[in-house]
Design a protein around this motif. Sequence first.
Motif, PDB file in Angstrom:
ATOM      1  N   SER A 219       0.956  -1.220   0.005  1.00  0.00           N
ATOM      2  CA  SER A 219      -0.106  -0.127  -0.066  1.00  0.00           C
ATOM      3  C   SER A 219       0.899   1.271  -0.062  1.00  0.00           C
ATOM      4  CB  SER A 219      -0.915  -0.127   1.315  1.00  0.00           C
ATOM      5  OG  SER A 219       0.034  -0.093   2.398  1.00  0.00           O
ATOM      6  N   TRP A 220       2.174   1.141   0.257  1.00  0.00           N
ATOM      7  CA  TRP A 220       2.975   2.445   0.615  1.00  0.00           C
ATOM      8  C   TRP A 220       3.463   2.828  -0.958  1.00  0.00           C
ATOM      9  CZ3 TRP A 220       3.901   5.669   4.048  1.00  0.00           C
ATOM     10  CH2 TRP A 220       4.904   6.456   3.834  1.00  0.00           C
ATOM     11  N   ARG A 221       3.084   2.203  -2.051  1.00  0.00           N
ATOM     12  CA  ARG A 221       3.284   2.527  -3.326  1.00  0.00           C
ATOM     13  C   ARG A 221       2.237   3.826  -3.613  1.00  0.00           C
ATOM     14  NH1 ARG A 221       6.894   0.029  -6.945  1.00  0.00           N
ATOM     15  NH2 ARG A 221       7.420  -1.927  -5.942  1.00  0.00           N
ATOM     16  N   GLN A 222       0.988   3.891  -3.158  1.00  0.00           N
ATOM     17  CA  GLN A 222       0.051   4.593  -3.371  1.00  0.00           C
ATOM     18  C   GLN A 222       0.137   5.853  -2.355  1.00  0.00           C
ATOM     19  OE1 GLN A 222      -1.194   1.321  -3.072  1.00  0.00           O
ATOM     20  NE2 GLN A 222      -0.761   1.300  -5.417  1.00  0.00           N
ATOM     21  N   ARG A 223       0.572   5.628  -1.099  1.00  0.00           N
ATOM     22  CA  ARG A 223       0.661   6.750  -0.122  1.00  0.00           C
ATOM     23  C   ARG A 223       1.824   7.457  -0.221  1.00  0.00           C
ATOM     24  NH1 ARG A 223       0.200  10.714   2.486  1.00  0.00           N
ATOM     25  NH2 ARG A 223       0.699  10.765   4.756  1.00  0.00           N
ATOM     26  N   ARG A 224       2.791   6.780  -0.563  1.00  0.00           N
ATOM     27  CA  ARG A 224       4.279   7.445  -0.495  1.00  0.00           C
ATOM     28  C   ARG A 224       4.141   8.719  -1.022  1.00  0.00           C
ATOM     29  NH1 ARG A 224       8.960   8.366  -3.423  1.00  0.00           N
ATOM     30  NH2 ARG A 224      10.925   8.296  -2.015  1.00  0.00           N
ATOM     31  N   PRO A 225       3.570   9.141  -2.428  1.00  0.00           N
ATOM     32  CA  PRO A 225       3.639  10.455  -3.058  1.00  0.00           C
ATOM     33  C   PRO A 225       3.129  11.552  -1.922  1.00  0.00           C
ATOM     34  CG  PRO A 225       2.993   8.919  -4.590  1.00  0.00           C
ATOM     35  CD  PRO A 225       2.921   8.320  -3.426  1.00  0.00           C
ATOM     36  N   GLY A 226       2.161  11.286  -1.345  1.00  0.00           N
ATOM     37  CA  GLY A 226       1.454  12.057  -0.211  1.00  0.00           C
ATOM     38  C   GLY A 226       2.239  12.224   0.881  1.00  0.00           C
ATOM     39  N   TRP A 227       2.931  11.218   1.424  1.00  0.00           N
ATOM     40  CA  TRP A 227       3.899  11.251   2.523  1.00  0.00           C
ATOM     41  C   TRP A 227       5.206  11.995   2.207  1.00  0.00           C
ATOM     42  CZ3 TRP A 227       8.901   9.835   3.626  1.00  0.00           C
ATOM     43  CH2 TRP A 227       9.223   9.789   5.123  1.00  0.00           C
TER      44      TRP A 227
ATOM     45  N   LEU B  59       6.085   7.658  12.557  1.00  0.00           N
ATOM     46  CA  LEU B  59       4.971   6.760  13.123  1.00  0.00           C
ATOM     47  C   LEU B  59       4.713   5.943  11.644  1.00  0.00           C
ATOM     48  CD1 LEU B  59       3.308   8.181  16.059  1.00  0.00           C
ATOM     49  CD2 LEU B  59       4.605   6.245  15.966  1.00  0.00           C
ATOM     50  N   GLU B  60       4.186   6.699  10.798  1.00  0.00           N
ATOM     51  CA  GLU B  60       3.539   6.151   9.543  1.00  0.00           C
ATOM     52  C   GLU B  60       4.425   5.440   8.778  1.00  0.00           C
ATOM     53  OE1 GLU B  60       0.838   7.340   5.743  1.00  0.00           O
ATOM     54  OE2 GLU B  60       1.797   8.860   6.978  1.00  0.00           O
ATOM     55  N   LEU B  61       5.813   5.792   8.641  1.00  0.00           N
ATOM     56  CA  LEU B  61       6.688   5.169   8.011  1.00  0.00           C
ATOM     57  C   LEU B  61       6.961   3.787   8.558  1.00  0.00           C
ATOM     58  CD1 LEU B  61       8.812   4.860   5.844  1.00  0.00           C
ATOM     59  CD2 LEU B  61      10.536   6.049   7.204  1.00  0.00           C
ATOM     60  N   GLU B  62       7.152   3.807  10.054  1.00  0.00           N
ATOM     61  CA  GLU B  62       7.491   2.524  10.737  1.00  0.00           C
ATOM     62  C   GLU B  62       6.106   1.641  10.573  1.00  0.00           C
ATOM     63  OE1 GLU B  62       7.255  -0.347  13.792  1.00  0.00           O
ATOM     64  OE2 GLU B  62       5.788   1.144  13.672  1.00  0.00           O
ATOM     65  N   GLU B  63       4.943   2.326  10.622  1.00  0.00           N
ATOM     66  CA  GLU B  63       3.935   1.274  10.579  1.00  0.00           C
ATOM     67  C   GLU B  63       3.732   0.620   9.039  1.00  0.00           C
ATOM     68  OE1 GLU B  63      -0.730   2.275  10.234  1.00  0.00           O
ATOM     69  OE2 GLU B  63       0.008   3.018  12.252  1.00  0.00           O
ATOM     70  N   VAL B  64       4.154   0.995   7.982  1.00  0.00           N
ATOM     71  CA  VAL B  64       4.211   0.439   6.940  1.00  0.00           C
ATOM     72  C   VAL B  64       5.495  -0.592   6.550  1.00  0.00           C
ATOM     73  CG1 VAL B  64       2.425   2.262   5.670  1.00  0.00           C
ATOM     74  CG2 VAL B  64       5.196   2.303   5.518  1.00  0.00           C
TER      75      VAL B  64
END
Length: 148
Positions: free
Chosen positions: A88-96, A114-119
């Motif tokens: 799922s990180w592929r979709q979220r990464r640009p926004g992050w 926290l979000e990076l660690e969670e994924v």
Amino acid sequence: MKFPARRGLLAIPILLALPAPLHAQRGEVAAALLQFEEAVTWEAVSPEWRRIRPGWVERVSRAGSPAEVAAHMRQLEENMGWQAVQPSWRQRRPGWVAEAQAARSPAENARLLLELEEVTLWSAVAGSWRNTRPGWVAQLRSVAAGGK
């Protein structure tokens, strides 16, 4: 999975020696970033990470602002491979990445870390992270909530 003894948290004592107001503003997130990176295995990062890591640790230890801490957090994330994170990180990464580029407070950085660690997958971190993680998460959640 072997976890080579390659990383000493030499930066933590440097951060803890900072004056209280400066440490309170950025030290906790920078220390948490160093602690998380320490748990990430060599297999989970790019081959270049071995070369750039010593300077990165030093720069994180001396980061003078939340924006600098965020930049260092982005650099770690850029060096983590896709095999280290949930699909799922592929979709979220640009926004992050955009949020990290705009981050200007310890609370924003704490939420992003926290979000990076969670994924990040369990296979990408040392086994000891399972014991370390609960206190690490609690501390960053406190910062993220504006508690520090």
